[in-house]
Write an enzyme that holds these catalytic residues in place. Structure first.
Site, PDB file in Angstrom:
ATOM      1  N   LYS A  84     -10.559   0.360 -12.102  1.00 16.39           N
ATOM      2  CA  LYS A  84     -11.912   0.882 -12.285  1.00 16.39           C
ATOM      3  C   LYS A  84     -11.949   2.300 -11.765  1.00 16.39           C
ATOM      4  CE  LYS A  84     -13.646  -3.738 -11.378  1.00 16.39           C
ATOM      5  NZ  LYS A  84     -12.288  -4.288 -11.145  1.00 16.39           N
ATOM      6  N   GLY A 129      -2.683  -3.556  -5.754  1.00 11.85           N
ATOM      7  CA  GLY A 129      -2.376  -2.895  -4.483  1.00 11.85           C
ATOM      8  C   GLY A 129      -2.413  -3.888  -3.331  1.00 11.85           C
ATOM      9  N   GLY A 130      -1.576  -3.671  -2.331  1.00 16.86           N
ATOM     10  CA  GLY A 130      -1.584  -4.538  -1.147  1.00 16.86           C
ATOM     11  C   GLY A 130      -1.192  -5.955  -1.502  1.00 16.86           C
ATOM     12  N   ASP A 131      -2.010  -6.910  -1.070  1.00 13.50           N
ATOM     13  CA  ASP A 131      -1.777  -8.324  -1.368  1.00 13.50           C
ATOM     14  C   ASP A 131      -2.792  -8.788  -2.409  1.00 13.50           C
ATOM     15  OD1 ASP A 131      -0.569 -11.070  -0.271  1.00 13.50           O
ATOM     16  OD2 ASP A 131      -2.711 -11.345  -0.671  1.00 13.50           O
ATOM     17  N   ALA A 177      -2.778   5.600   3.899  1.00 12.31           N
ATOM     18  CA  ALA A 177      -1.628   5.166   4.690  1.00 12.31           C
ATOM     19  C   ALA A 177      -0.359   5.080   3.854  1.00 12.31           C
ATOM     20  CB  ALA A 177      -1.924   3.797   5.317  1.00 12.31           C
ATOM     21  N   ASP A 186      -3.492  -2.119 -11.423  1.00 13.69           N
ATOM     22  CA  ASP A 186      -4.722  -1.577 -10.855  1.00 13.69           C
ATOM     23  C   ASP A 186      -4.553  -0.136 -10.409  1.00 13.69           C
ATOM     24  OD1 ASP A 186      -6.321  -3.706 -11.256  1.00 13.69           O
ATOM     25  OD2 ASP A 186      -6.163  -4.521  -9.231  1.00 13.69           O
ATOM     26  N   MET A 217     -12.488  -0.993   2.518  1.00 13.09           N
ATOM     27  CA  MET A 217     -13.578  -0.524   1.657  1.00 13.09           C
ATOM     28  C   MET A 217     -14.810  -0.130   2.478  1.00 13.09           C
ATOM     29  SD  MET A 217     -13.178  -3.235  -1.483  1.00 13.09           S
ATOM     30  CE  MET A 217     -12.914  -4.697  -0.487  1.00 13.09           C
ATOM     31  N   PRO A 220       0.820  -1.217   0.000  1.00 13.15           N
ATOM     32  CA  PRO A 220       0.000   0.000   0.000  1.00 13.15           C
ATOM     33  C   PRO A 220       0.859   1.275   0.000  1.00 13.15           C
ATOM     34  CG  PRO A 220       0.237  -0.812   2.232  1.00 13.15           C
ATOM     35  CD  PRO A 220       1.135  -1.665   1.374  1.00 13.15           C
TER      36      PRO A 220
HETATM   37  N1  SAH Z   1      -5.512  -6.051  -1.865  1.00 15.96           N
HETATM   38  C1  SAH Z   1      -5.547  -4.823  -1.095  1.00 15.96           C
HETATM   39  C2  SAH Z   1      -6.958  -4.422  -0.704  1.00 15.96           C
HETATM   40  C3  SAH Z   1      -7.850  -4.052  -1.866  1.00 15.96           C
HETATM   41  S1  SAH Z   1      -9.381  -3.423  -1.343  1.00 15.96           S
HETATM   42  C4  SAH Z   1      -4.678  -5.003   0.145  1.00 15.96           C
HETATM   43  O1  SAH Z   1      -4.290  -6.113   0.499  1.00 15.96           O
HETATM   44  O2  SAH Z   1      -4.333  -3.965   0.740  1.00 15.96           O
HETATM   45  C5  SAH Z   1      -9.030  -1.699  -1.276  1.00 15.96           C
HETATM   46  C6  SAH Z   1      -9.119  -1.212   0.162  1.00 15.96           C
HETATM   47  O3  SAH Z   1      -7.853  -1.375   0.800  1.00 15.96           O
HETATM   48  C7  SAH Z   1      -9.423   0.268   0.296  1.00 15.96           C
HETATM   49  O4  SAH Z   1     -10.793   0.556   0.186  1.00 15.96           O
HETATM   50  C8  SAH Z   1      -8.905   0.535   1.690  1.00 15.96           C
HETATM   51  O5  SAH Z   1      -9.798   0.058   2.665  1.00 15.96           O
HETATM   52  C9  SAH Z   1      -7.663  -0.331   1.727  1.00 15.96           C
HETATM   53  N2  SAH Z   1      -6.459   0.448   1.336  1.00 15.96           N
HETATM   54  C10 SAH Z   1      -5.726   0.301   0.207  1.00 15.96           C
HETATM   55  N3  SAH Z   1      -4.686   1.154   0.199  1.00 15.96           N
HETATM   56  C11 SAH Z   1      -4.757   1.861   1.354  1.00 15.96           C
HETATM   57  C12 SAH Z   1      -3.989   2.899   1.934  1.00 15.96           C
HETATM   58  N4  SAH Z   1      -2.899   3.386   1.333  1.00 15.96           N
HETATM   59  N5  SAH Z   1      -4.369   3.388   3.136  1.00 15.96           N
HETATM   60  C13 SAH Z   1      -5.455   2.907   3.782  1.00 15.96           C
HETATM   61  N6  SAH Z   1      -6.208   1.929   3.294  1.00 15.96           N
HETATM   62  C14 SAH Z   1      -5.888   1.408   2.090  1.00 15.96           C
END
Ligand code: SAH
Length: 270
Positions: A62, A93-95, A203, A40, A174, A17
């Protein structure tokens, strides 16, 4: 000699993130050797620059109110690219397996007989709390944590959430657009109005902002926050006041930390 391989490999890579430095070494190596990159909305643009200049870059995110690409189209695209390239990177993003639809994409690849690898990423569900100084588990305050999506917080599901919040730290992704509903549902299911809550917006970027409160006050207090945001519910949320460490006014390499979320790109939580 290696046997001739008919199709390439698809790497489902978690970007982490916010801060592009939160990607894994393996993830970065995959990008640096990619022939094609499908990415994404929450992926930091600096990571795209790491791909070879010749690599094909395809945006599959999206935008609010519109759909850039349907999930089925994305999956077809990955299969198509794997027939044309050696190394295809699907960057999320993220995992990739935490609310990232990575599982669906992997299943489609498997059905199509295409080799894939999963490169886990740091999920915002733990990184956003960490950047706010909130340990998701903590001695005598939380024995575990539960991650749920605020997109499907139907009223009939909320009793389960209250039970989970009693036993663990409850982390909602979300959920910003439904914060009032979420807090109200938990209160209606018997959680104390004094239960600490923290909301962490954007974050690990220069725009990070954390707002603390209780189930009774958080909807009001966090009303101004921008998405993406992560909601933390439970005793550990109060630790933010003592452990906050991330200073957005004093970030080395502040340019790198500019949020990748321009205003038309941020409605995931709505
Ligand atoms: N696969 C991602 C999540 C996708 S759903 C993961 O593992 O992080 C997207 C949601 O992730 C957002 O609506 C929010 O709740 C959270 N998110 C993603 N990036 C963020 C960030 N920089 N700061 C805070 N929440 C974040």
């Amino acid at each position: 000699m290696r046997p001739h391989k008919r199709t390439g490999t698809v790497y489902l890579v978690g970007a982490g993130p916010g801060d592009p430095e939160l990607i894994t070494v393996r993830g970065l190596n995959a990008i640096r050797t990619a022939d094609a990159l499908v990415y994404d909305r929450l992926v930091h643009p600096a990571l795209l620059d790491e791909a070879p200049a010749r690599a094909e870059r395809i945006y599959a995110g999206k935008a609010p109110g519109s759909v850039a690409m349907e999930q089925a189209d994305i999956e077809r695209l990955l299969v198509h690219l794997a027939h044309r390239h050696e190394r295809v990177v699907r960057l999320k993003g993220g995992d990739p397996f935490v609310f990232g639809r990575g599982g669906e994409e992997a299943l489609t690849l498997r059905e199509a007989g295409i080799a894939f690898e999963i490169v886990p990423g740091i999920s915002s569900s733990i990184a956003a709390p960490a950047y706010a100084g909130i340990p998701v588990t903590h001695r005598e305050r939380a024995r575990g944590f539960t991650v749920v999506t605020g997109h499907t917080c139907r009223p009939d599901e909320m009793p389960d959430w209250a039970a989970l919040a009693r036993a663990t730290t409850l982390i909602v992704l979300m959920g910003l657009g439904r914060l009032r509903e979420i807090a109200g549902g938990l209160l209606a299911n018997g959680l104390s109005a004094e239960t600490p809550v923290a909301v962490i917006s954007r974050a690990a970027t220069a725009q990070q902002e954390t707002v603390g409160g209780t189930l009774a006050t958080i909807a009001e207090r966090a009303a101004h926050l921008a998405s993406p945001a992560t909601i933390v519910i439970g005793e550990v949320a109060a630790i933010h006041e003592r452990l906050a460490w991330y200073d957005t006014s004093d970030t080395a390499g502040i340019e790198r930390m500019r949020a990748p979320f321009s205003d038309h790109l941020v409605a995931l939580s709505a």
